[in-house]
Motif scaffolding. Structure first.
Motif, PDB file in Angstrom:
ATOM      1  N   VAL A   1       0.413  -0.764   0.175  1.00 19.56           N
ATOM      2  CA  VAL A   1       0.269   0.227  -0.031  1.00 19.56           C
ATOM      3  C   VAL A   1       1.013   1.521   0.433  1.00 19.56           C
ATOM      4  O   VAL A   1       0.431   2.642  -0.531  1.00 19.56           O
ATOM      5  N   SER A   2       2.090   1.420   0.995  1.00 19.65           N
ATOM      6  CA  SER A   2       3.005   2.353   1.214  1.00 19.65           C
ATOM      7  C   SER A   2       3.049   2.599  -0.578  1.00 19.65           C
ATOM      8  O   SER A   2       3.068   4.097  -0.893  1.00 19.65           O
ATOM      9  N   ASP A   3       3.720   1.984  -1.108  1.00 19.00           N
ATOM     10  CA  ASP A   3       4.136   2.146  -2.541  1.00 19.00           C
ATOM     11  C   ASP A   3       2.967   2.173  -3.998  1.00 19.00           C
ATOM     12  O   ASP A   3       2.283   3.070  -4.464  1.00 19.00           O
ATOM     13  N   LEU A   4       2.464   1.809  -3.839  1.00 19.15           N
ATOM     14  CA  LEU A   4       0.656   1.931  -4.091  1.00 19.15           C
ATOM     15  C   LEU A   4      -0.324   3.144  -4.945  1.00 19.15           C
ATOM     16  O   LEU A   4      -0.486   4.029  -5.298  1.00 19.15           O
ATOM     17  N   LEU A   5       0.229   4.131  -3.610  1.00 15.57           N
ATOM     18  CA  LEU A   5      -1.301   5.362  -2.770  1.00 15.57           C
ATOM     19  C   LEU A   5      -0.086   6.598  -2.369  1.00 15.57           C
ATOM     20  O   LEU A   5       0.056   7.325  -1.333  1.00 15.57           O
ATOM     21  N   SER A   6       1.665   5.783  -2.304  1.00 10.06           N
ATOM     22  CA  SER A   6       2.421   7.185  -2.858  1.00 10.06           C
ATOM     23  C   SER A   6       1.968   8.572  -3.594  1.00 10.06           C
ATOM     24  O   SER A   6       0.785   8.120  -4.369  1.00 10.06           O
ATOM     25  N   LEU A   7       2.120   9.898  -2.909  1.00 11.34           N
ATOM     26  CA  LEU A   7       2.249  10.792  -4.045  1.00 11.34           C
ATOM     27  C   LEU A   7       2.281  10.750  -5.802  1.00 11.34           C
ATOM     28  O   LEU A   7       1.403  11.166  -5.663  1.00 11.34           O
ATOM     29  N   PRO A   8       3.469  10.209  -5.995  1.00  4.16           N
ATOM     30  CA  PRO A   8       3.435  10.637  -6.785  1.00  4.16           C
ATOM     31  C   PRO A   8       2.768   9.558  -8.078  1.00  4.16           C
ATOM     32  O   PRO A   8       2.470   9.444  -9.090  1.00  4.16           O
ATOM     33  N   ARG A   9       2.046   8.418  -6.903  1.00  4.05           N
ATOM     34  CA  ARG A   9       1.694   7.471  -8.297  1.00  4.05           C
ATOM     35  C   ARG A   9      -0.005   7.796  -8.582  1.00  4.05           C
ATOM     36  O   ARG A   9      -1.025   7.889  -9.215  1.00  4.05           O
ATOM     37  N   ILE A  10       0.012   7.995  -7.418  1.00  6.68           N
ATOM     38  CA  ILE A  10      -1.534   8.693  -7.377  1.00  6.68           C
ATOM     39  C   ILE A  10      -2.207  10.148  -8.109  1.00  6.68           C
ATOM     40  O   ILE A  10      -2.757  11.065  -8.410  1.00  6.68           O
ATOM     41  N   SER A  11      -1.218  10.756  -8.199  1.00  7.02           N
ATOM     42  CA  SER A  11      -0.351  11.866  -8.645  1.00  7.02           C
ATOM     43  C   SER A  11      -1.468  11.692 -10.230  1.00  7.02           C
ATOM     44  O   SER A  11      -1.258  12.258 -10.813  1.00  7.02           O
ATOM     45  N   ALA A  12      -0.264  10.690 -10.681  1.00 10.01           N
ATOM     46  CA  ALA A  12      -0.537  10.024 -12.089  1.00 10.01           C
ATOM     47  C   ALA A  12      -1.527   9.344 -11.865  1.00 10.01           C
ATOM     48  O   ALA A  12      -1.741   9.444 -13.635  1.00 10.01           O
ATOM     49  N   ARG A  13      -2.146   8.619 -11.413  1.00  8.83           N
ATOM     50  CA  ARG A  13      -3.729   8.673 -11.976  1.00  8.83           C
ATOM     51  C   ARG A  13      -4.547  10.118 -11.992  1.00  8.83           C
ATOM     52  O   ARG A  13      -5.625   9.708 -13.172  1.00  8.83           O
ATOM     53  N   TRP A  14      -4.507  11.027 -11.097  1.00  8.51           N
ATOM     54  CA  TRP A  14      -4.882  12.482 -11.463  1.00  8.51           C
ATOM     55  C   TRP A  14      -4.643  12.350 -13.635  1.00  8.51           C
ATOM     56  O   TRP A  14      -5.127  13.192 -13.712  1.00  8.51           O
ATOM     57  N   ARG A  15      -2.741  12.694 -13.144  1.00 10.60           N
ATOM     58  CA  ARG A  15      -2.525  13.055 -14.348  1.00 10.60           C
ATOM     59  C   ARG A  15      -3.311  12.574 -15.718  1.00 10.60           C
ATOM     60  O   ARG A  15      -4.186  12.631 -16.645  1.00 10.60           O
ATOM     61  N   TRP A  16      -3.163  11.107 -15.957  1.00 12.85           N
ATOM     62  CA  TRP A  16      -4.252  10.667 -16.592  1.00 12.85           C
ATOM     63  C   TRP A  16      -5.354  10.705 -17.098  1.00 12.85           C
ATOM     64  O   TRP A  16      -6.018  11.032 -17.907  1.00 12.85           O
ATOM     65  N   MET A  17      -6.467  11.191 -15.717  1.00  9.90           N
ATOM     66  CA  MET A  17      -7.788  11.199 -15.609  1.00  9.90           C
ATOM     67  C   MET A  17      -7.870  12.587 -16.127  1.00  9.90           C
ATOM     68  O   MET A  17      -8.524  13.155 -16.921  1.00  9.90           O
ATOM     69  N   LEU A  18      -7.244  13.449 -15.733  1.00 10.05           N
ATOM     70  CA  LEU A  18      -7.470  15.046 -16.132  1.00 10.05           C
ATOM     71  C   LEU A  18      -7.128  15.078 -17.237  1.00 10.05           C
ATOM     72  O   LEU A  18      -8.044  15.962 -18.121  1.00 10.05           O
ATOM     73  N   HIS A  19      -6.183  14.637 -18.080  1.00 10.66           N
ATOM     74  CA  HIS A  19      -5.640  14.443 -19.361  1.00 10.66           C
ATOM     75  C   HIS A  19      -7.159  13.764 -20.345  1.00 10.66           C
ATOM     76  O   HIS A  19      -7.588  14.406 -21.402  1.00 10.66           O
TER      77      HIS A  19
END
Length: 316
Positions: free
Chosen positions: A286-304
């Motif tokens: 979970v620490s890796d999966l929910l790190s800020l860089p990984r969550i930000s990447a999910r946001w980036r793809w959603m926003l694009h």
């Protein structure tokens, strides 16, 4: 429907309203701005909206008339974190919700309430109040509860009917100093081993290092039944054995991820070495999966995705 917006050059992202008194802003808004800074031209707003290609509203949406004007020039993304107190409140807000390009929910249970009004996506909060995953269980220490005072009721009711084999440490937003010295003022019965501490980020992380286990009891009103699992995930990411009531949305979410949360009445399982080891294994993932860089990447793809749809004139 949001009108077609022609996008060219670096995407401009407006994020707000900036309201530090709300946990949703401190957890989601401020950190998300930092996490997306390399991919967007990010500007945080409090009152006046800056020129932007996409605007993300955290918790609070402006009136319909303002949204109509914003939608002529920007895609609109809305995160209704703990905003609605009833399902009927969501339906009553249909006029505003239908003007959104995307709605981002943080509880899977909320998806069905919003998806008929706008495209809806689930994205986790990132792991924020965590320590490096503890590899070994602690045989001593307190039982930790963390949360805002308005959510204390279910915990107090549970504690007044049950016993823990140790002190309960309550970390909350105490306003009256007297509450720190007299837990009965918060509703706990006389004679209970309860220590109340004023919450701060440092106190939170210090408590994670010192506690034996964590406890959370969710209530049964609409907000409580649709809480994000973020707090539970933070405990587990820190390697701390957590117990929760079985009918909570967080327990349901974690079960879907393959982790079976201990029930607080089953002390034998909750405090076992087997459960501690399972917590550590899951917590590291979970620490890796929910790190800020990984969550930000999910946001980036959603926003694009949102910007592409709006830029092409697609209806939302």
């Amino acid at each position: 429907m949001v009108k077609s917006v022609q996008i060219s050059g670096p995407y401009r992202l407006a994020l707000g309203p900036e309201l530090p008194e709300f946990g949703s802003w401190n957890w989601l808004g401020a950190d998300l701005a930092r996490g997306l800074a390399n991919d967007f031209s990010v500007e945080i707003f409090k009152d006046d909206l800056p020129e932007s290609d996409v605007v993300v509203f955290i918790k609070f949406l402006p009136p319909v008339a303002d949204l109509l004007e914003i939608g002529r020039r920007s895609a609109i993304v809305y995160c209704p974190v703990d905003f609605y107190g009833l399902a009927s409140d969501i339906d009553a807000d249909a006029a505003r919700l239908m003007l959104c390009s995307r709605i981002v929910v943080h509880s899977h249970r909320l998806f069905r309430y919003f998806c008929s009004y706008a495209p809806t996506t689930y994205i986790d909060h990132h792991a924020k109040y965590v320590i490096p995953t503890r590899a070994e269980p602690q045989a001593s220490g307190s039982f930790l509860w963390v949360g805002v005072r308005s959510n204390l009721g279910p915990l107090v009711s549970w504690m007044n009917e049950h016993e823990l084999p140790g002190e309960l440490s309550v970390l909350t937003n105490v306003e009256d100093t007297a509450d720190l010295h007299d837990p009965t003022r918060l509703g706990f019965r006389t004679g209970m081993h309860v220590k109340v501490t004023r919450w701060s980020p440092d106190a939170h992380r210090d408590s994670l290092r010192q506690c034996r286990a964590a406890l959370d009891i969710k209530g049964d009103d609409f907000r409580a039944r649709h809480k994000p699992p973020a707090k539970a995930l933070d405990f587990l990411a820190s390697g701390i054995p957590l117990a929760m009531n079985a009918d909570s949305s967080s327990t349901e979410h974690l079960r879907e991820l393959g982790f079976d949360i201990a029930e607080p009445t089953n002390l034998k399982h909750w405090l076992s070495r087997e459960y501690a080891d399972d917590t550590v294994q899951f917590g590291r993932a979970v620490s890796d999966l929910l790190s800020l860089p990984r969550i930000s990447a999910r946001w980036r793809w959603m926003l694009h995705e949102v910007l592409t749809a709006v830029g092409s004139g697609a209806e939302t």
